[in-house]
Design an enzyme around this catalytic site. Sequence first.
Site, PDB file in Angstrom:
ATOM      1  N   CYS A 171       5.382   7.631 -25.090  1.00 33.11           N
ATOM      2  CA  CYS A 171       5.797   7.328 -23.716  1.00 33.11           C
ATOM      3  C   CYS A 171       5.698   8.568 -22.829  1.00 33.11           C
ATOM      4  CB  CYS A 171       7.225   6.796 -23.719  1.00 33.11           C
ATOM      5  SG  CYS A 171       7.898   6.525 -22.063  1.00 33.11           S
ATOM      6  N   ARG A 219      -2.915  -8.873  -0.880  1.00 39.73           N
ATOM      7  CA  ARG A 219      -4.149  -8.175  -0.509  1.00 39.73           C
ATOM      8  C   ARG A 219      -4.866  -8.959   0.595  1.00 39.73           C
ATOM      9  NH1 ARG A 219      -5.005  -3.859  -3.438  1.00 39.73           N
ATOM     10  NH2 ARG A 219      -7.124  -3.681  -2.614  1.00 39.73           N
ATOM     11  N   CYS A 250      -2.999  10.342 -16.811  1.00 41.20           N
ATOM     12  CA  CYS A 250      -1.987  11.385 -16.573  1.00 41.20           C
ATOM     13  C   CYS A 250      -0.567  10.895 -16.796  1.00 41.20           C
ATOM     14  CB  CYS A 250      -2.149  11.970 -15.171  1.00 41.20           C
ATOM     15  SG  CYS A 250      -1.837  10.798 -13.827  1.00 41.20           S
ATOM     16  N   ASP A 281      -2.038  12.114  -5.785  1.00 44.27           N
ATOM     17  CA  ASP A 281      -2.230  11.052  -4.808  1.00 44.27           C
ATOM     18  C   ASP A 281      -0.900  10.475  -4.336  1.00 44.27           C
ATOM     19  OD1 ASP A 281      -3.946   9.553  -3.248  1.00 44.27           O
ATOM     20  OD2 ASP A 281      -4.132   7.935  -4.698  1.00 44.27           O
ATOM     21  N   CYS A 305       0.819  -1.210   0.000  1.00 43.18           N
ATOM     22  CA  CYS A 305       0.000   0.000   0.000  1.00 43.18           C
ATOM     23  C   CYS A 305       0.860   1.269   0.000  1.00 43.18           C
ATOM     24  CB  CYS A 305      -0.924   0.022   1.205  1.00 43.18           C
ATOM     25  SG  CYS A 305      -1.979   1.491   1.289  1.00 43.18           S
TER      26      CYS A 305
END
Length: 368
Positions: free
Chosen positions: A326, A134, A255, A277, A22
């Site tokens: 790229c 997970r 993005c 983020d 995470c």
Amino acid sequence: MPSLNLLIKPASGGCNMRCRYCFYHDEQLNRDTFSYGQMSEETLEILTEKALRYATRDCTFGFQGGEPTLRGLDFFRKAVELQKKYNVRGVRISNAIQTNGLLIDDEWAEFLHKNRFLVGLSLDGSKDVHDLNRVDAEGRGTYSRVLHAAQVLTAHKVDFNVLTVVTGRTADSITKIYNFFRRSGLLYQQYIPCLDPLGEPRGTSPYSLVPEKYAKFLKTLFDLWYRDIKAGNFIYIRYFENLVGMLMGRAPETCTLWGHCAVQNVVESDGSVYPCDFYCLDEWRMGNIREDGFDELRASDAAKRFLAESAAEGEKCASCPYFAVCRGGCRRDCEPLAPGAARGNYFCPAFREFFDYAMPRLKELARR
């Protein structure tokens, strides 16, 4: 006519899982405040009002975490109610949520369908690969519960895609994973390279993805996808679809292919706003939506530094024959960005090997 994208963390980094890779838990460990708790409805209302006052064309409310469903379904009902209240100019509103799926039930799915939320469901593929990293708070694998969430979403006709984190193990197992998704009718897929912890050498974690394995992953996945596309079988893989679109002259929607960073307006549960983020760290805090408007946030020193460093980071790639598709990749994979040092994407060798391998067929699909 500004559009506005928001990434909102209604439960901060709180989560009912303990994924070993995470990245947001790692960011929480690298800032003064580990968790900002749960977002109040007052903060949600201030955010919604300011967002719909600023946006004049489109506004996307994306909810993520941590695990955003921990904030409860009533919070999201309130979010939709506030959007209707403050959308006095007829802005086109989109809602999205990224979830691990553990709390998704019929009531959640009915709400998501009714309000046309686009859902990202985190699923790392087959049971052995998914349960490796997970796990829940007790260390138990979550595969069966996430697969059940996918079935519930499907039954309620919710638009959703699966989001798969690519680790070294994922790269070795991609043929098995792809075929599993295909058999299960999970045809909308996103794959995101795993991040190593901040400040640690790349490739040293048990789940690390190294360039050699990423190159193999991309080539194998492309072969599988290309075979299905040529046979007329629909499979949507976000990265490949963006590449074909770029070769057709379209702007990419992800993005990582823009060639520069943009302010993503990540809103923590206390109202603090960050540009990305991957950079919800104290040094990149732009301000707080409770006190600042979006014009002030974008004019902040943190926002200006973030954009300036991003622009400088892409210059080294200009002579690469694949730069047009790229565009340098994700900034986070170019860390550390030391002043004056040569900057390069960690996965650059993988991208070069992949484009050498796949470019003729990508161009063929673009021509078609």
